[in-house]
Design a protein around this motif. Structure first.
Motif, PDB file in Angstrom:
ATOM      1  N   SER A   1       0.870  -1.228  -0.146  1.00 23.16           N
ATOM      2  CA  SER A   1       0.068  -0.177  -0.001  1.00 23.16           C
ATOM      3  C   SER A   1       0.880   1.300   0.113  1.00 23.16           C
ATOM      4  CB  SER A   1      -0.906  -0.082   1.076  1.00 23.16           C
ATOM      5  OG  SER A   1      -1.779   1.167   1.323  1.00 23.16           O
ATOM      6  N   TYR A   2       1.983   1.247   0.694  1.00 22.87           N
ATOM      7  CA  TYR A   2       2.903   2.327   0.995  1.00 22.87           C
ATOM      8  C   TYR A   2       3.657   2.574  -0.450  1.00 22.87           C
ATOM      9  CZ  TYR A   2       6.484   5.413   2.810  1.00 22.87           C
ATOM     10  OH  TYR A   2       7.254   6.569   3.174  1.00 22.87           O
ATOM     11  N   ALA A   3       3.899   1.723  -1.104  1.00 26.67           N
ATOM     12  CA  ALA A   3       4.480   1.985  -2.289  1.00 26.67           C
ATOM     13  C   ALA A   3       3.772   2.134  -3.485  1.00 26.67           C
ATOM     14  CB  ALA A   3       5.209   0.378  -2.824  1.00 26.67           C
ATOM     15  N   ARG A   4       2.517   1.928  -3.477  1.00 21.68           N
ATOM     16  CA  ARG A   4       1.360   2.302  -4.182  1.00 21.68           C
ATOM     17  C   ARG A   4       1.003   3.702  -4.136  1.00 21.68           C
ATOM     18  NH1 ARG A   4      -3.644   2.987  -3.506  1.00 21.68           N
ATOM     19  NH2 ARG A   4      -3.601   1.339  -1.611  1.00 21.68           N
ATOM     20  N   GLN A   5       0.858   4.097  -2.887  1.00 22.22           N
ATOM     21  CA  GLN A   5       0.638   5.447  -2.555  1.00 22.22           C
ATOM     22  C   GLN A   5       1.530   6.410  -3.041  1.00 22.22           C
ATOM     23  OE1 GLN A   5       0.071   5.309   1.848  1.00 22.22           O
ATOM     24  NE2 GLN A   5      -1.825   4.340   1.754  1.00 22.22           N
ATOM     25  N   ASN A   6       2.911   6.000  -3.089  1.00 24.71           N
ATOM     26  CA  ASN A   6       3.927   6.883  -3.349  1.00 24.71           C
ATOM     27  C   ASN A   6       4.349   6.778  -4.914  1.00 24.71           C
ATOM     28  OD1 ASN A   6       5.320   8.288  -0.992  1.00 24.71           O
ATOM     29  ND2 ASN A   6       4.862   6.326  -0.256  1.00 24.71           N
ATOM     30  N   ASP A   7       3.670   5.840  -5.671  1.00 25.67           N
ATOM     31  CA  ASP A   7       3.718   5.422  -6.867  1.00 25.67           C
ATOM     32  C   ASP A   7       5.344   4.996  -7.078  1.00 25.67           C
ATOM     33  OD1 ASP A   7       2.986   5.029  -9.591  1.00 25.67           O
ATOM     34  OD2 ASP A   7       3.847   6.739 -10.164  1.00 25.67           O
ATOM     35  N   TRP A   8       5.664   3.861  -6.497  1.00 22.78           N
ATOM     36  CA  TRP A   8       7.133   3.485  -6.345  1.00 22.78           C
ATOM     37  C   TRP A   8       6.684   1.886  -6.658  1.00 22.78           C
ATOM     38  CZ3 TRP A   8       8.717   5.009  -0.971  1.00 22.78           C
ATOM     39  CH2 TRP A   8       8.767   6.418  -0.672  1.00 22.78           C
ATOM     40  N   ILE A   9       7.827   1.321  -7.239  1.00 24.09           N
ATOM     41  CA  ILE A   9       7.868   0.049  -7.806  1.00 24.09           C
ATOM     42  C   ILE A   9       8.345  -0.547  -6.488  1.00 24.09           C
ATOM     43  CG2 ILE A   9       9.031  -1.731  -9.432  1.00 24.09           C
ATOM     44  CD1 ILE A   9       9.171   0.666 -11.511  1.00 24.09           C
ATOM     45  N   LEU A  10       7.684  -1.617  -6.223  1.00 18.18           N
ATOM     46  CA  LEU A  10       8.421  -2.608  -5.175  1.00 18.18           C
ATOM     47  C   LEU A  10       9.300  -3.519  -5.635  1.00 18.18           C
ATOM     48  CD1 LEU A  10       7.825  -3.382  -2.135  1.00 18.18           C
ATOM     49  CD2 LEU A  10       6.195  -5.292  -3.215  1.00 18.18           C
ATOM     50  N   VAL A  11      10.325  -3.664  -5.244  1.00 25.97           N
ATOM     51  CA  VAL A  11      11.282  -4.673  -5.367  1.00 25.97           C
ATOM     52  C   VAL A  11      11.347  -5.731  -4.385  1.00 25.97           C
ATOM     53  CG1 VAL A  11      13.785  -5.329  -5.869  1.00 25.97           C
ATOM     54  CG2 VAL A  11      12.557  -2.967  -6.829  1.00 25.97           C
ATOM     55  N   THR A  12      11.341  -6.870  -4.429  1.00 22.93           N
ATOM     56  CA  THR A  12      11.419  -8.052  -3.548  1.00 22.93           C
ATOM     57  C   THR A  12      11.917  -9.306  -3.696  1.00 22.93           C
ATOM     58  OG1 THR A  12       9.849  -8.900  -1.965  1.00 22.93           O
ATOM     59  CG2 THR A  12       8.998  -8.765  -4.171  1.00 22.93           C
ATOM     60  N   PHE A  13      12.348 -10.003  -2.806  1.00 21.53           N
ATOM     61  CA  PHE A  13      12.523 -11.575  -2.906  1.00 21.53           C
ATOM     62  C   PHE A  13      11.603 -12.269  -2.461  1.00 21.53           C
ATOM     63  CE2 PHE A  13      17.258 -10.358  -1.800  1.00 21.53           C
ATOM     64  CZ  PHE A  13      17.767 -10.260  -3.027  1.00 21.53           C
ATOM     65  N   ASP A  14      10.456 -11.887  -2.067  1.00 23.53           N
ATOM     66  CA  ASP A  14       9.431 -12.224  -1.145  1.00 23.53           C
ATOM     67  C   ASP A  14       8.302 -12.714  -2.138  1.00 23.53           C
ATOM     68  OD1 ASP A  14       7.523 -13.265   0.425  1.00 23.53           O
ATOM     69  OD2 ASP A  14       7.590 -11.542   2.005  1.00 23.53           O
ATOM     70  N   ASP A  15       8.073 -14.024  -2.486  1.00 26.36           N
ATOM     71  CA  ASP A  15       6.916 -14.379  -3.305  1.00 26.36           C
ATOM     72  C   ASP A  15       5.488 -14.074  -2.540  1.00 26.36           C
ATOM     73  OD1 ASP A  15       6.842 -16.555  -1.459  1.00 26.36           O
ATOM     74  OD2 ASP A  15       7.348 -17.970  -3.155  1.00 26.36           O
ATOM     75  N   ASP A  16       5.623 -13.825  -1.131  1.00 28.90           N
ATOM     76  CA  ASP A  16       4.086 -13.586  -0.686  1.00 28.90           C
ATOM     77  C   ASP A  16       3.690 -12.232  -1.358  1.00 28.90           C
ATOM     78  OD1 ASP A  16       4.685 -15.530   1.233  1.00 28.90           O
ATOM     79  OD2 ASP A  16       5.230 -14.355   2.820  1.00 28.90           O
ATOM     80  N   PHE A  17       4.316 -11.428  -1.685  1.00 26.59           N
ATOM     81  CA  PHE A  17       3.733 -10.186  -2.502  1.00 26.59           C
ATOM     82  C   PHE A  17       2.909 -10.604  -3.744  1.00 26.59           C
ATOM     83  CE2 PHE A  17       6.837  -7.982   0.054  1.00 26.59           C
ATOM     84  CZ  PHE A  17       6.222  -6.986   0.629  1.00 26.59           C
ATOM     85  N   LEU A  18       3.479 -11.866  -4.466  1.00 27.93           N
ATOM     86  CA  LEU A  18       2.894 -11.986  -5.643  1.00 27.93           C
ATOM     87  C   LEU A  18       1.464 -12.820  -5.276  1.00 27.93           C
ATOM     88  CD1 LEU A  18       5.955 -14.011  -7.376  1.00 27.93           C
ATOM     89  CD2 LEU A  18       4.840 -11.640  -7.554  1.00 27.93           C
ATOM     90  N   SER A  19       1.395 -13.430  -4.252  1.00 26.63           N
ATOM     91  CA  SER A  19       0.258 -14.041  -3.724  1.00 26.63           C
ATOM     92  C   SER A  19      -0.738 -12.853  -3.106  1.00 26.63           C
ATOM     93  CB  SER A  19       0.596 -15.011  -2.508  1.00 26.63           C
ATOM     94  OG  SER A  19       1.465 -15.947  -2.689  1.00 26.63           O
ATOM     95  N   LEU A  20      -0.300 -11.693  -2.778  1.00 19.68           N
ATOM     96  CA  LEU A  20      -1.246 -10.868  -2.329  1.00 19.68           C
ATOM     97  C   LEU A  20      -1.915 -10.066  -3.444  1.00 19.68           C
ATOM     98  CD1 LEU A  20       0.814  -8.997   0.476  1.00 19.68           C
ATOM     99  CD2 LEU A  20      -1.637 -10.067   0.774  1.00 19.68           C
ATOM    100  N   VAL A  21      -0.977  -9.938  -4.486  1.00 16.24           N
ATOM    101  CA  VAL A  21      -1.706  -9.168  -5.701  1.00 16.24           C
ATOM    102  C   VAL A  21      -2.339 -10.216  -6.441  1.00 16.24           C
ATOM    103  CG1 VAL A  21      -0.071  -7.295  -5.418  1.00 16.24           C
ATOM    104  CG2 VAL A  21       0.390  -9.316  -7.050  1.00 16.24           C
ATOM    105  N   GLU A  22      -2.171 -11.504  -6.727  1.00 14.84           N
ATOM    106  CA  GLU A  22      -2.841 -12.429  -7.372  1.00 14.84           C
ATOM    107  C   GLU A  22      -4.205 -12.951  -6.818  1.00 14.84           C
ATOM    108  OE1 GLU A  22       0.164 -15.382  -8.363  1.00 14.84           O
ATOM    109  OE2 GLU A  22       1.189 -14.013  -9.483  1.00 14.84           O
ATOM    110  N   THR A  23      -4.166 -13.271  -5.428  1.00 11.53           N
ATOM    111  CA  THR A  23      -5.665 -13.491  -4.969  1.00 11.53           C
ATOM    112  C   THR A  23      -6.327 -12.537  -4.348  1.00 11.53           C
ATOM    113  OG1 THR A  23      -4.248 -14.062  -2.843  1.00 11.53           O
ATOM    114  CG2 THR A  23      -4.333 -15.737  -4.231  1.00 11.53           C
ATOM    115  N   ASN A  24      -5.805 -11.638  -4.004  1.00 11.16           N
ATOM    116  CA  ASN A  24      -6.523 -10.502  -3.299  1.00 11.16           C
ATOM    117  C   ASN A  24      -6.802  -9.410  -4.095  1.00 11.16           C
ATOM    118  OD1 ASN A  24      -7.097 -12.042  -1.058  1.00 11.16           O
ATOM    119  ND2 ASN A  24      -5.164 -11.228  -0.322  1.00 11.16           N
ATOM    120  N   GLU A  25      -6.124  -9.450  -5.384  1.00 12.42           N
ATOM    121  CA  GLU A  25      -6.190  -8.320  -6.346  1.00 12.42           C
ATOM    122  C   GLU A  25      -6.054  -7.026  -5.548  1.00 12.42           C
ATOM    123  OE1 GLU A  25      -9.816  -8.690  -8.739  1.00 12.42           O
ATOM    124  OE2 GLU A  25      -9.550 -10.895  -9.142  1.00 12.42           O
TER     125      GLU A  25
END
Length: 107
Positions: free
Chosen positions: A43-67
């Motif tokens: 949410s913080y990255a989106r609010q600031n219009d920043w690209i999130l860089v991560t090693f954590d595939d949990d972020f992929l699950s968050l955006v794929e399943t919860n849109e």
């Protein structure tokens, strides 16, 4: 290109390397957000219009399943890679993105 937001799993030397290559880089530590839930980082990255860089595939699950909305994600597979190859991979991917790209990209 839009700034980057490196989550707490991204090695500090990777963030430094991206900065040296000319990218504007914000880190979880630098923003005072250590220990916050992944949803809050997204949410913080989106609010600031920043690209999130991560090693954590949990972020992929968050955006794929919860849109959940995001401003773009670069997911880096870290297994067997050193700092230099990770920096080069991210830098190369960023060079190919259009300024308004909001997709999920794999490195």
């Amino acid at each position: 290109m839009r700034p980057l937001y490196c989550d707490e799993g991204i090695w500090i030397p990777v963030a430094d390397g991206l900065s040296r290559r000319g990218w504007t880089v914000h880190t979880v530590r630098g923003e005072g957000k250590l220990g916050e839930p992944d949803r809050d980082h997204l949410s913080y990255a989106r609010q600031n219009d920043w690209i999130l860089v991560t090693f954590d595939d949990d972020f992929l699950s968050l955006v794929e399943t919860n849109e959940l909305a995001h401003a773009g994600i670069i997911y880096v597979q870290q297994a067997g890679r050193d700092i230099g190859s990770v920096v080069k991979s991210i830098d190369g991917r960023l060079e190919t993105l259009s300024p308004d790209d909001r997709g999920i990209h794999y490195c």
